[in-house]
Each structure stands twice: as structure tokens, then as C-alpha cells.
Write a protein that holds these residues in place. Structure first.
Motif, PDB file in Angstrom:
ATOM      1  N   ILE A 125      40.069  52.067  42.547  1.00 35.85           N
ATOM      2  CA  ILE A 125      41.014  50.958  42.622  1.00 35.85           C
ATOM      3  C   ILE A 125      41.582  50.622  41.242  1.00 35.85           C
ATOM      4  O   ILE A 125      42.775  50.319  41.104  1.00 35.85           O
ATOM      5  CB  ILE A 125      40.349  49.729  43.267  1.00 35.85           C
TER       6      ILE A 125
ATOM      7  N   GLN B  36      45.544  50.492  40.795  1.00 41.09           N
ATOM      8  CA  GLN B  36      45.901  49.103  41.063  1.00 41.09           C
ATOM      9  C   GLN B  36      47.367  48.797  40.773  1.00 41.09           C
ATOM     10  O   GLN B  36      47.962  47.930  41.435  1.00 41.09           O
ATOM     11  CB  GLN B  36      44.994  48.153  40.279  1.00 41.09           C
TER      12      GLN B  36
ATOM     13  N   TYR C 218      40.866  40.624  43.463  1.00 39.03           N
ATOM     14  CA  TYR C 218      39.767  41.498  43.869  1.00 39.03           C
ATOM     15  C   TYR C 218      38.447  40.751  43.770  1.00 39.03           C
ATOM     16  O   TYR C 218      38.244  39.937  42.853  1.00 39.03           O
ATOM     17  CB  TYR C 218      39.697  42.739  42.974  1.00 39.03           C
TER      18      TYR C 218
ATOM     19  N   MET D  56      38.077  46.398  35.775  1.00 38.75           N
ATOM     20  CA  MET D  56      39.332  45.697  36.033  1.00 38.75           C
ATOM     21  C   MET D  56      39.019  44.217  36.196  1.00 38.75           C
ATOM     22  O   MET D  56      37.864  43.810  36.314  1.00 38.75           O
ATOM     23  CB  MET D  56      39.964  46.237  37.327  1.00 38.75           C
TER      24      MET D  56
ATOM     25  N   THR E 113      38.496  40.852  38.049  1.00 38.78           N
ATOM     26  CA  THR E 113      38.150  40.434  39.403  1.00 38.78           C
ATOM     27  C   THR E 113      37.983  38.921  39.449  1.00 38.78           C
ATOM     28  O   THR E 113      37.823  38.260  38.405  1.00 38.78           O
ATOM     29  CB  THR E 113      36.846  41.084  39.894  1.00 38.78           C
TER      30      THR E 113
END
Length: 550
Positions: A130, A134, A143, A157, A159
Motif C-alpha cells: 500500500i 498509495q 489508513y 506510511m 496512518t
């Protein structure tokens, strides 16, 4: 339309909507000491804890900005938290998108964009994927990290946070609203032989009715008591695949002990079967074959385990092997578009008196339509064919839990529902007793010399050779005959057989009138592994391609 008499309701009458939240009402009533077990991390939840976690998750989702009509995607293995999503997401009026994590990355991106996913719950194992794509996800706004570790590792990433921390901080109660029972509750994508995956969707009403029909089907036959108060349920069908065939909704409604194995590994599945005393599972044939062939399974007595097989045909060879190991196997039939249940094995009252071979032949039949299913077969002109066990045609169905079309695909939806019947794409016959036998997929029938030959029939007969573990048959172009059947097989450990051995084995079935001589495959290729699709079915598209390239 026929005029019927309608009476006005009382002023204060409650118009009870068929919503998924209603399935949760009875869970704690019947559960007793039953638990929901996470085989991935060993955690156990009482039903009271599970219900509270559903409420907490609803608060987490709304705090994250999820509104009615939004879509929440999940990329996870089979876990108790996935079960929590099965309830919390649709119960707040959002749509649950169960993402097929086994698709190619570009197809995952396509399905997430096509479904207009707003929020994504993603397991640690899929975070790198992901994170990489993304920027291609055009509608996602946030997320949530899912982890099996005690403490969530650093995500690659940004979240909103990790699932367990967010749940712990959330309020333990949520007032789930009433809304139209025809609101979409779930969506997922089914792959075909060509083009992009197609999105199917189901409403609250459809899922509730499917749950009730499945609950009755799994307990109404004296010789097929799959789900009872004492049952222990473990799915071996991915939860992203047709809601694990809808059984988690039934098991939760009944308050059964449930075991969610996480990622499928044969040794882990066998261990959980033994330690948790599992009584009922469901899977495709290749998964059952994988479990039976595992090293750990050799020392296990599988008596007491009932397994419903679907997704592709259960061969007599595999059914016989399972029965010999103590596994009571049955056949279920349906497809992604049908939620999925349409028919199941139906054993007669004297089933216990039948021989092993008679039991096998009954259990591999596609079975009788379940309650509320109207099933017919039609010819190529759309005319109904007789239910005489001989006529073969496309299976068409009507029942209240069928998807009403493909998401944002009006032309394909109209093809699916031509003339007001859902077209399955399966060729079958129906006996006077209403028992259905699927003969093949329309696209997989081998058309040789003007005759239709069922690839499933050939596979079934080849599988009965003692050296054969698994067989797959496809048709390939032939200048003289139009098409000819070709087979690929895997062998039992330590066994040997060649093409001549398979041909000699098939001769007995020709002599007995089960098949004609032109049904014997032109070639038989022995392979280490037969290709499978993302949901564990035999991948005949890939087999055709590989054989054509040889």
C-alpha cells in the motif's frame, strides 16, 4: 402486476428492517462460555468482549470521518478483527470492501479505486504494498494499521493509528441506527478470464436472508448437522471471498465457538483443528488436498471434522481420501454473485447403511437447491429443459440474496440478468429428485468432434487412479476435432504413473459406459503443482496458456 390487499399498520407499529445489526442481537444469548479465537496471535474473546469491540470499532470509524455510504476497505488475513469489521462497518451504514489480497498489485489498485474506498484497514504484511501504490489510490483519505504483534511496528506510511490502540481509547457503546434494509452492506471483486475484476455488492436484506437460509440448511438434514450449539467453526475460505461464504454471520448469530486461523499454513490449520476441537470448516478442494498432504496431518485422526467443499468440483478421488481419514465431506454450490449458497449435498435417511463408494457418489453431487432458491436449466435459446437427469443446459437461478448487478457495469449486469434469471455460466443437469449435477463451466466444456465433453467428468475419473493426487483437464484447439482434452496431474508422494497408465485406467470407464473413447486426454503432463487462482481454484486459463506454449 397482480392486485393484492394491503392493510394499514398500527400508528406505532415498528417496520423491522433486515439489517446486519439484527444478527448480532442473539450472539450473546446463546454463546455461554464460547469464545472467538485468533489463531494468528492466540487471543481469545468472550462474546461480550466481541460485541463491545464491535461498538468500539464503530466509534473509531466515525471518529476517522466515515459516514453513511462511505466505503471501508480491509486487507487482512482471517482474524477476529476481520469478523468485527463484518459487523461494525455495515452497521454504521458504510460499505465493507473485502479486498482480495492475492490479486496482482495493479488489480488491487484497480478494485480499490473502482470501489471508491475512503478508509483502509491494512495488515502489516500488506503495508509495503500500500505504501508503494498509495499515490495511485485516488479516493483513500486514511489508513488504520492492523498488527498481530504486541506492539505495532513502525508503518512505512502515515496512518491514523494502530487498530488495538484506537479501540482501547474508543467509547464502548455506539447507537447503531436504523436505515433502509436495501442499503449496500458489502462489496468485493470477482475475477474472470478476461478484463478487469468485476465488483459485486450485497445489501443488508440479502445478507440477513442468506444467513437465515444457510443456518437452516446446515441443520435441517439429520445426516448433515454442520452447525449446532456444540459446533466449533473454523473457516478455511478467505474472508475476502464472498464473506467466507457467509458462515461467519451464521456462527456469530448462533453464538458458536469460532477459530480464525490467520494466514493459511497446513501445519497451523492441522494444529488448530486438534487443539481447538474444530468440528466444521469449508474450503475449495485444493486447500483440503493441501491439508491432507501435509506432514503434520499424517499423525492426526480427523474423525468428527465436517468440511463443506465448494468453489470447484469435489472429485471422487479426493472425497474418498477424506472419508478414509475420518473427514465427512459435502458439496456446496454457488458463486460470488450468489452470496454464495445455492445448493448442497443432501444425504438420505439411510446414509449410514450405504457403502463407501455409494457415499462418495452422493457427496460429490452438487446437491439440492436450498430453501428459497428457484433453479432451472436452459438451452442456448433460453428455453427451459426437463429435470430428467439427462438434459444439460446452463443453470439459471432466482433467490432473494443474488447480487443485482456488477458495480458500475450496466452492460455486464444486463448480461448477468438476461430475461430476469441470473445466469451462472455453469452447465448442469437436474434429476427428477431436484438434485443438481454441475457438468462444467460453459467456457471449460471440451467441444471435440461435435460432442460436448465435461472436463470435470474426466478429472473425476483420472483422480480415482491411486497414483494421482489432483487432476485438471482443459481443451486445446485441434485442426481435425475442433478441440481435444489435455490433462495435467500431480502425484501422490512416492507414486509413479505415465500416460499409458492413465489411458489404461480410463479404459475401464469406457467399457462401463461412463465416457466415450474420445474423452481420453491426448496428453497427460505430470507437474509439481497445478496453478491456482487467487481464491485457490484451479486456474484453467493459465493451464491452457502454459500447455499451448509447450
Amino acid at each position: 402486476m397482480m392486485a393484492v390487499k394491503l392493510l394499514p399498520p398500527a400508528d406505532d407499529a415498528y417496520n423491522y428492517p433486515l439489517l446486519i445489526k439484527q444478527l448480532l442481537l442473539s450472539a450473546e444469548r446463546y454463546a455461554g462460555d464460547n469464545e472467538i479465537v485468533g489463531g494468528n496471535n492466540g487471543k481469545r474473546y468472550s462474546y461480550a468482549e466481541f460485541v463491545e469491540r464491535v461498538h468500539r470499532l464503530a466509534n473509531v470509524l466515525t471518529e476517522a470521518g466515515v459516514k453513511e455510504g462511505d466505503t471501508v476497505a480491509v486487507l487482512d488475513w482471517d482474524t477476529p478483527r476481520y469478523l468485527e469489521c463484518f459487523f461494525a462497518v455495515p452497521m454504521i451504514g458504510a460499505v465493507l470492501h473485502t479486498v482480495n489480497v492475492r490479486l496482482a498489485p495493479e488489480q488491487i489498485v484497480y478494485t480499490m479505486n473502482h470501489a471508491h474506498d475512503d478508509l483502509v484497514l491494512v495488515h502489516d504484511d500488506f503495508l509495503p504494498l500500500i505504501a508503494k501504490v498509495q499515490d495511485e489510490l485516488t479516493t483513500v483519505k486514511g489508513y488504520i494499521q492492523l498488527t498481530d504483534a504486541e506492539q505495532a511496528p513502525q508503518a512505512p506510511m502515515t496512518t491514523i493509528g494502530d487498530y488495538e490502540t484506537l479501540l482501547a481509547a474508543a467509547l464502548p457503546e455506539f447507537d447503531f441506527p436504523d436505515f433502509d434494509e436495501n442499503a449496500i452492506a458489502t462489496t468485493f471483486y470477482t475475477t474472470g478470464t478476461t478484463g478487469n475484476p468485476k465488483g459485486v455488492f450485497f445489501t443488508h436484506r440479502q445478507l440477513v436472508l442468506h444467513t437465515l437460509a444457510l443456518a437452516s440448511t446446515t441443520s435441517m438434514n439429520d445426516n448433515m448437522q454442520l452447525l449446532q450449539a456444540s459446533s466449533v467453526y473454523m473457516p478455511i475460505t478467505p474472508m475476502f471471498h464472498v464473506h467466507a461464504w457467509g458462515v461467519p454471520y451464521v456462527a456469530t448469530m448462533m453464538g458458536l465457538k469460532q477459530v480464525y486461523p490467520g494466514r493459511y499454513e497446513p501445519a497451523s490449520l492441522v494444529r488448530l483443528f486438534a487443539t481447538e476441537k474444530v468440528t466444521f470448516s469449508h474450503c475449495v478442494p485444493t486447500i483440503l488436498q493441501m491439508v491432507l498432504s501435509s506432514e503434520k496431518a499424517k499423525a492426526i485422526d480427523f474423525s468428527g471434522w465436517q468440511v463443506l467443499i465448494g468453489g470447484s468440483a469435489l472429485t471422487e478421488g479426493l472425497a474418498s481420501a477424506a472419508l478414509e481419514r475420518g473427514i465427512q465431506v459435502y458439496t456446496g454450490y454457488g458463486m460470488s454473485e450468489t452470496c454464495p449458497l445455492l445448493s448442497t449435498t443432501w444425504l438420505p435417511q439411510n446414509a449410514a447403511e450405504l457403502s463407501h463408494d455409494e457415499q462418495v457418489r452422493l457427496r460429490v453431487k452438487t446437491g439440492k437447491p436450498v430453501p428459497l432458491v428457484n433453479m432451472r436449466i436452459i438451452d442456448e435459446n433460453g428455453r427451459f429443459l426437463p429435470h430428467d437427469g439427462e438434459a444439460m443446459g446452463e443453470v439459471v437461478v432466482r433467490t432473494p440474496w443474488l447480487t443485482q448487478g456488477y458495480l458500475n457495469e450496466p452492460q455486464k449486469s444486463n448480461e448477468l440478468w438476461e430475461n430476469g434469471w441470473m445466469h451462472t455460466g455453469d452447465v448442469g443437469s437436474i434429476e427428477p429428485s431436484y438434485t443438481l449435477q454441475i457438468r462444467d463451466r460453459i467456457k471449460d466444456v471440451v467441444k471435440t468432434g461435435g460432442e460436448w465433453v465435461s472436463s470435470l467428468d474426466i478429472e473425476n475419473l483420472i483422480s480415482q487412479h491411486p497414483a494421482v493426487e489432483l487432476a485438471a483437464v482443459v481443451g486445446l484447439p485441434d485442426d481435425e476435432w475442433g478441440e481435444r482434452p489435455h490433462a495435467v496431474i500431480t502425484l501422490q508422494a512416492g507414486a509413479e504413473v505415465d500416460y499409458d497408465g492413465i489411458v489404461a485406467h480410463m479404459q475401464q470407464f469406457i467399457a462401463e459406459g461412463h465416457i466415450e473413447k474420445w474423452a481420453v486426454p491426448d496428453t497427460v503432463k505430470i507437474v509439481d503443482e497445478i496453478p491456482r487462482t487467487s481464491v485457490g481454484k484451479i486456474d484453467k486459463k493459465r493451464i491452457r496458456s502454459e500447455l499451448a506454449g509447450d
